[in-house]
Design a protein around this motif. Structure first.
Motif, short mmCIF file in Angstrom:
data_model
loop_
_atom_site.label_atom_id
_atom_site.label_comp_id
_atom_site.label_asym_id
_atom_site.label_seq_id
_atom_site.Cartn_x
_atom_site.Cartn_y
_atom_site.Cartn_z
N THR A 190 0.84 -1.20 0.00
CA THR A 190 0.00 0.00 0.00
C THR A 190 0.88 1.25 0.00
O THR A 190 1.83 1.34 0.78
CB THR A 190 -0.92 -0.01 1.23
N PRO A 191 0.58 2.21 -0.85
CA PRO A 191 1.44 3.40 -0.97
C PRO A 191 1.53 4.20 0.33
O PRO A 191 0.57 4.27 1.10
CB PRO A 191 0.76 4.22 -2.06
N LYS A 192 2.69 4.80 0.53
CA LYS A 192 2.91 5.67 1.67
C LYS A 192 1.91 6.82 1.66
O LYS A 192 1.61 7.37 0.61
CB LYS A 192 4.34 6.21 1.64
N GLY A 193 1.40 7.15 2.83
CA GLY A 193 0.42 8.21 2.94
C GLY A 193 -1.02 7.74 2.92
O GLY A 193 -1.94 8.54 3.11
N THR A 194 -1.21 6.43 2.72
CA THR A 194 -2.57 5.88 2.65
C THR A 194 -3.09 5.57 4.05
O THR A 194 -2.36 5.08 4.91
CB THR A 194 -2.58 4.58 1.82
N SER A 195 -4.37 5.83 4.26
CA SER A 195 -5.04 5.43 5.52
C SER A 195 -6.11 4.42 5.18
O SER A 195 -6.87 4.58 4.22
CB SER A 195 -5.65 6.64 6.22
N VAL A 196 -6.15 3.33 5.96
CA VAL A 196 -7.07 2.22 5.71
C VAL A 196 -7.93 2.00 6.95
O VAL A 196 -7.41 1.88 8.06
CB VAL A 196 -6.30 0.93 5.37
N LEU A 197 -9.23 1.94 6.74
CA LEU A 197 -10.17 1.67 7.81
C LEU A 197 -10.88 0.36 7.54
O LEU A 197 -11.41 0.15 6.44
CB LEU A 197 -11.21 2.80 7.92
N MET A 198 -10.87 -0.55 8.51
CA MET A 198 -11.60 -1.81 8.39
C MET A 198 -12.71 -1.80 9.43
O MET A 198 -12.44 -1.71 10.63
CB MET A 198 -10.66 -3.00 8.58
N ARG A 199 -13.93 -1.90 8.95
CA ARG A 199 -15.08 -1.96 9.85
C ARG A 199 -15.52 -3.42 9.95
O ARG A 199 -15.96 -4.01 8.97
CB ARG A 199 -16.22 -1.10 9.32
N ILE A 200 -15.38 -3.98 11.14
CA ILE A 200 -15.66 -5.40 11.37
C ILE A 200 -17.00 -5.53 12.11
O ILE A 200 -17.24 -4.83 13.09
CB ILE A 200 -14.55 -6.07 12.20
N GLY A 201 -17.85 -6.44 11.65
CA GLY A 201 -19.11 -6.71 12.32
C GLY A 201 -19.27 -8.19 12.58
O GLY A 201 -18.37 -8.99 12.34
N ALA A 218 -0.88 0.48 13.17
CA ALA A 218 -2.25 0.64 13.63
C ALA A 218 -2.33 1.88 14.51
O ALA A 218 -1.42 2.17 15.28
CB ALA A 218 -2.67 -0.59 14.43
N VAL A 219 -3.41 2.61 14.36
CA VAL A 219 -3.62 3.82 15.16
C VAL A 219 -5.01 3.77 15.79
O VAL A 219 -5.92 3.09 15.29
CB VAL A 219 -3.47 5.10 14.32
N ASP A 220 -5.16 4.49 16.89
CA ASP A 220 -6.45 4.53 17.56
C ASP A 220 -7.46 5.37 16.80
O ASP A 220 -8.67 5.11 16.82
CB ASP A 220 -6.30 5.07 18.99
N GLU A 221 -6.97 6.41 16.13
CA GLU A 221 -7.86 7.28 15.35
C GLU A 221 -7.05 8.01 14.29
O GLU A 221 -5.83 8.15 14.40
CB GLU A 221 -8.57 8.28 16.26
N PHE A 222 -7.74 8.44 13.24
CA PHE A 222 -7.12 9.26 12.22
C PHE A 222 -7.25 10.73 12.63
O PHE A 222 -8.29 11.14 13.15
CB PHE A 222 -7.78 9.05 10.86
N ALA A 223 -6.22 11.52 12.36
CA ALA A 223 -6.23 12.92 12.77
C ALA A 223 -7.43 13.67 12.21
O ALA A 223 -8.02 14.53 12.88
CB ALA A 223 -4.93 13.60 12.32
N ALA A 224 -7.83 13.32 10.98
CA ALA A 224 -8.95 14.01 10.34
C ALA A 224 -10.25 13.21 10.43
O ALA A 224 -11.22 13.52 9.73
CB ALA A 224 -8.61 14.30 8.88
N GLY A 225 -10.27 12.17 11.27
CA GLY A 225 -11.49 11.39 11.44
C GLY A 225 -11.61 10.25 10.45
O GLY A 225 -10.89 10.19 9.44
N ASP A 226 -12.53 9.32 10.74
CA ASP A 226 -12.69 8.14 9.90
C ASP A 226 -13.11 8.48 8.47
O ASP A 226 -12.81 7.74 7.53
CB ASP A 226 -13.73 7.19 10.51
N GLU A 227 -13.80 9.61 8.31
CA GLU A 227 -14.26 9.99 6.97
C GLU A 227 -13.09 10.33 6.05
O GLU A 227 -13.24 10.43 4.82
CB GLU A 227 -15.23 11.16 7.04
N SER A 228 -11.90 10.51 6.62
CA SER A 228 -10.72 10.84 5.81
C SER A 228 -10.02 9.60 5.25
O SER A 228 -9.08 9.73 4.46
CB SER A 228 -9.73 11.64 6.64
N ALA A 229 -10.44 8.42 5.65
CA ALA A 229 -9.76 7.19 5.22
C ALA A 229 -9.79 7.06 3.70
O ALA A 229 -10.79 7.32 3.05
CB ALA A 229 -10.42 5.97 5.86
N ASP A 230 -8.66 6.67 3.13
CA ASP A 230 -8.56 6.48 1.68
C ASP A 230 -9.26 5.21 1.22
O ASP A 230 -9.75 5.14 0.09
CB ASP A 230 -7.08 6.42 1.26
#
Length: 275
Positions: A190-201, A218-230
């Protein structure tokens, strides 16, 4: 060198013994035809799945078996760990269902006694594990994950039902989550600078967030919020386990990919990291 994983012994042992009990209940409920029928795992019957758990726990108890044949040439055996697993399956293939289940309950009792007598210091001690040099506690969390995956294998081989006990499922997902930065950063490139969010149910729900810098973490949160995930991958916990284990029951089509589909697809294509 990365720090060893320290895990509370009581929580891990509780989850592992609960998972062993679930496997016992599922195996006991199988009909005789189901017991001897092929499982979703290539080359293994349902009985072999139980024998595999016996074999691994027996090795952890210091037991060995002599090989009855050369299993290295079998199509579904791909590495030394697979050969060792197959030795234990061969050991039990001439045994009756009653004998296999008796052996399962005996080794579960032995291993439960071993674990309940350990101190936290012993649980944190260095160990050789499937994840490399780590703590013994991390190895036991891997055992929860492995046994939980085999619960899914048994269910997928019969009625397709879902796991219902959140206690071992939580630790199994903890173990998968520990490997996801490696999958995202190294295996999927995955390219540098990418943010990935996995929503598990499913039996347990959680969000796993990974940022790719010089390495993926792994991070607890993204600085710009989950809506910023690539990239956002939405999937059931069972499907994540199937994909991680390279199961033929895995179906990337059951995963919702939002954002960069090329990166999302690359991650899904490289999720099968389990040896």
């Amino acid at each position: 060198m990365a720090a060893k994983t320290s895990l509370p012994i009581a929580s891990v042992v509780t989850a592992l013994t609960a998972q062993w009990a679930t496997l016992d209940a599922l195996a006991t409920a199988l009909s005789d035809d189901q017991w001897s029928a092929p499982s979703v795992l290539p080359g293994w019957s349902m009985a072999d799945v139980v024998a595999h758990v016996i074999g691994t726990e027996s090795m952890l108890a210091g037991r060995e078996v002599e090989p009855r044949r050369d299993v290295g040439a079998l199509d579904h055996v791909r590495n030394p760990i697979g050969e060792l697993n197959e030795r234990w399956l061969d050991h039990f293939r001439g045994s009756s269902r009653g004998e296999v289940m008796a052996a399962y309950r005996e080794i579960v009792a032995v291993r439960t006694d071993m674990l309940t007598q350990m101190t936290q210091e012993e649980f944190d001690a260095d160990s050789v594990t499937p994840a490399g040099p780590e703590s013994y506690g991390r190895f036991m969390r891997i055992r929860v994950f492995d046994c939980w995956m085999h619960e899914i294998d048994i269910r997928d081989s019969t009625d397709g039902s879902a796991p219902t006990d959140a206690v071992p499922a939580e630790l199994a997902l903890d173990e998968i989550a520990a490997s996801l930065p490696f999958v995202v950063g190294k295996r999927a490139a995955t390219p540098k600078g990418t943010s990935v969010l996995m929503r598990i149910g499913g039996v347990v729900s959680r969000a796993i967030r990974i940022e790719v810098g010089d390495r993926a973490v792994a991070v607890d949160e993204f600085a710009a919020g989950d809506e910023s995930a690539d990239v956002v991958l939405t999937l059931d916990a069972r499907e994540l386990a199937r994909l991680a284990g390279g199961r033929r029951t895995a179906d990337p089509g059951r995963v919702t990919v939002d954002g960069d589909r090329t990166i999302g697809t690359a991650i899904l294509d490289n999720l099968d990291y389990v040896v």
